[in-house]
Scaffold this motif. Structure first.
Motif, PDB file in Angstrom:
ATOM      1  N   ILE A 166       0.832  -1.207   0.000  1.00  0.00           N
ATOM      2  CA  ILE A 166       0.000   0.000   0.000  1.00  0.00           C
ATOM      3  C   ILE A 166       0.864   1.253   0.000  1.00  0.00           C
ATOM      4  O   ILE A 166       0.615   2.201  -0.756  1.00  0.00           O
ATOM      5  CB  ILE A 166      -0.973  -0.022   1.202  1.00  0.00           C
ATOM      6  CG1 ILE A 166      -2.015  -1.113   0.998  1.00  0.00           C
ATOM      7  CG2 ILE A 166      -1.629   1.343   1.397  1.00  0.00           C
ATOM      8  CD1 ILE A 166      -2.897  -1.355   2.195  1.00  0.00           C
ATOM      9  N   LEU A 167       1.902   1.272   0.837  1.00  0.00           N
ATOM     10  CA  LEU A 167       2.784   2.440   0.891  1.00  0.00           C
ATOM     11  C   LEU A 167       3.544   2.618  -0.420  1.00  0.00           C
ATOM     12  O   LEU A 167       3.743   3.747  -0.881  1.00  0.00           O
ATOM     13  CB  LEU A 167       3.755   2.309   2.060  1.00  0.00           C
ATOM     14  CG  LEU A 167       4.629   3.507   2.360  1.00  0.00           C
ATOM     15  CD1 LEU A 167       3.786   4.748   2.636  1.00  0.00           C
ATOM     16  CD2 LEU A 167       5.533   3.225   3.534  1.00  0.00           C
ATOM     17  N   SER A 168       3.930   1.523  -1.048  1.00  0.00           N
ATOM     18  CA  SER A 168       4.621   1.608  -2.338  1.00  0.00           C
ATOM     19  C   SER A 168       3.724   2.219  -3.401  1.00  0.00           C
ATOM     20  O   SER A 168       4.165   3.065  -4.187  1.00  0.00           O
ATOM     21  CB  SER A 168       5.077   0.217  -2.787  1.00  0.00           C
ATOM     22  OG  SER A 168       6.026  -0.310  -1.898  1.00  0.00           O
ATOM     23  N   ILE A 169       2.467   1.800  -3.431  1.00  0.00           N
ATOM     24  CA  ILE A 169       1.524   2.356  -4.404  1.00  0.00           C
ATOM     25  C   ILE A 169       1.322   3.849  -4.165  1.00  0.00           C
ATOM     26  O   ILE A 169       1.329   4.650  -5.106  1.00  0.00           O
ATOM     27  CB  ILE A 169       0.192   1.594  -4.364  1.00  0.00           C
ATOM     28  CG1 ILE A 169       0.385   0.174  -4.911  1.00  0.00           C
ATOM     29  CG2 ILE A 169      -0.889   2.320  -5.151  1.00  0.00           C
ATOM     30  CD1 ILE A 169      -0.797  -0.740  -4.700  1.00  0.00           C
ATOM     31  N   LEU A 170       1.186   4.221  -2.905  1.00  0.00           N
ATOM     32  CA  LEU A 170       1.014   5.643  -2.585  1.00  0.00           C
ATOM     33  C   LEU A 170       2.235   6.464  -2.996  1.00  0.00           C
ATOM     34  O   LEU A 170       2.098   7.567  -3.530  1.00  0.00           O
ATOM     35  CB  LEU A 170       0.746   5.813  -1.091  1.00  0.00           C
ATOM     36  CG  LEU A 170      -0.621   5.359  -0.598  1.00  0.00           C
ATOM     37  CD1 LEU A 170      -0.690   5.458   0.917  1.00  0.00           C
ATOM     38  CD2 LEU A 170      -1.723   6.171  -1.244  1.00  0.00           C
ATOM     39  N   LEU A 171       3.421   5.932  -2.748  1.00  0.00           N
ATOM     40  CA  LEU A 171       4.632   6.667  -3.119  1.00  0.00           C
ATOM     41  C   LEU A 171       4.817   6.736  -4.630  1.00  0.00           C
ATOM     42  O   LEU A 171       5.260   7.763  -5.151  1.00  0.00           O
ATOM     43  CB  LEU A 171       5.856   6.030  -2.456  1.00  0.00           C
ATOM     44  CG  LEU A 171       5.988   6.226  -0.947  1.00  0.00           C
ATOM     45  CD1 LEU A 171       7.139   5.401  -0.407  1.00  0.00           C
ATOM     46  CD2 LEU A 171       6.149   7.689  -0.602  1.00  0.00           C
ATOM     47  N   VAL A 172       4.481   5.662  -5.330  1.00  0.00           N
ATOM     48  CA  VAL A 172       4.618   5.651  -6.789  1.00  0.00           C
ATOM     49  C   VAL A 172       3.688   6.679  -7.426  1.00  0.00           C
ATOM     50  O   VAL A 172       4.024   7.283  -8.446  1.00  0.00           O
ATOM     51  CB  VAL A 172       4.356   4.231  -7.340  1.00  0.00           C
ATOM     52  CG1 VAL A 172       4.072   4.242  -8.819  1.00  0.00           C
ATOM     53  CG2 VAL A 172       5.536   3.336  -7.042  1.00  0.00           C
ATOM     54  N   ILE A 173       2.549   6.909  -6.822  1.00  0.00           N
ATOM     55  CA  ILE A 173       1.612   7.894  -7.357  1.00  0.00           C
ATOM     56  C   ILE A 173       1.981   9.306  -6.905  1.00  0.00           C
ATOM     57  O   ILE A 173       1.986  10.246  -7.700  1.00  0.00           O
ATOM     58  CB  ILE A 173       0.171   7.545  -6.948  1.00  0.00           C
ATOM     59  CG1 ILE A 173      -0.266   6.252  -7.623  1.00  0.00           C
ATOM     60  CG2 ILE A 173      -0.786   8.676  -7.284  1.00  0.00           C
ATOM     61  CD1 ILE A 173      -1.567   5.693  -7.118  1.00  0.00           C
ATOM     62  N   SER A 174       2.309   9.466  -5.633  1.00  0.00           N
ATOM     63  CA  SER A 174       2.468  10.816  -5.086  1.00  0.00           C
ATOM     64  C   SER A 174       3.785  11.491  -5.468  1.00  0.00           C
ATOM     65  O   SER A 174       3.817  12.711  -5.640  1.00  0.00           O
ATOM     66  CB  SER A 174       2.326  10.783  -3.566  1.00  0.00           C
ATOM     67  OG  SER A 174       3.378  10.042  -2.989  1.00  0.00           O
ATOM     68  N   ILE A 175       4.860  10.761  -5.589  1.00  0.00           N
ATOM     69  CA  ILE A 175       6.150  11.394  -5.886  1.00  0.00           C
ATOM     70  C   ILE A 175       6.158  12.031  -7.277  1.00  0.00           C
ATOM     71  O   ILE A 175       6.532  13.206  -7.412  1.00  0.00           O
ATOM     72  CB  ILE A 175       7.314  10.410  -5.683  1.00  0.00           C
ATOM     73  CG1 ILE A 175       7.476  10.124  -4.196  1.00  0.00           C
ATOM     74  CG2 ILE A 175       8.613  10.962  -6.251  1.00  0.00           C
ATOM     75  CD1 ILE A 175       8.503   9.076  -3.863  1.00  0.00           C
ATOM     76  N   PRO A 176       5.741  11.328  -8.349  1.00  0.00           N
ATOM     77  CA  PRO A 176       5.725  12.009  -9.654  1.00  0.00           C
ATOM     78  C   PRO A 176       4.743  13.178  -9.722  1.00  0.00           C
ATOM     79  O   PRO A 176       5.030  14.193 -10.362  1.00  0.00           O
ATOM     80  CB  PRO A 176       5.323  10.910 -10.634  1.00  0.00           C
ATOM     81  CG  PRO A 176       5.662   9.645  -9.962  1.00  0.00           C
ATOM     82  CD  PRO A 176       5.477   9.904  -8.507  1.00  0.00           C
TER      83      PRO A 176
END
Length: 62
Positions: free
Chosen positions: A14-24
């Motif tokens: 879940i955290l990986s998905i959030l980071l993959v979306i939020s960082i870009p």
């Protein structure tokens, strides 16, 4: 103990998905990097800690 490991892996996913979306999105938005830089670094640090903690827990289970 394996249920705890499954929850840790779920948290990583879940955290990986959030980071993959939020960082870009943060980097592409003008002026947003300065506002949310600390939040991004905190999330990445928490993610790395979660990876290490999950590895330690896995070494005790197997």
């Amino acid at each position: 103990m394996s249920i705890a490991l499954q929850f840790l892996v779920l948290a990583i996913i879940i955290l990986s998905i959030l980071l993959v979306i939020s960082i870009p999105v943060t980097l592409a938005s003008p002026g947003k990097w300065e506002e949310s830089q600390n939040l991004i670094y905190t999330g990445v640090g928490f993610w790395a800690g979660l990876i290490i903690f999950t590895g330690v827990i896995t070494s005790f289970i197997t």
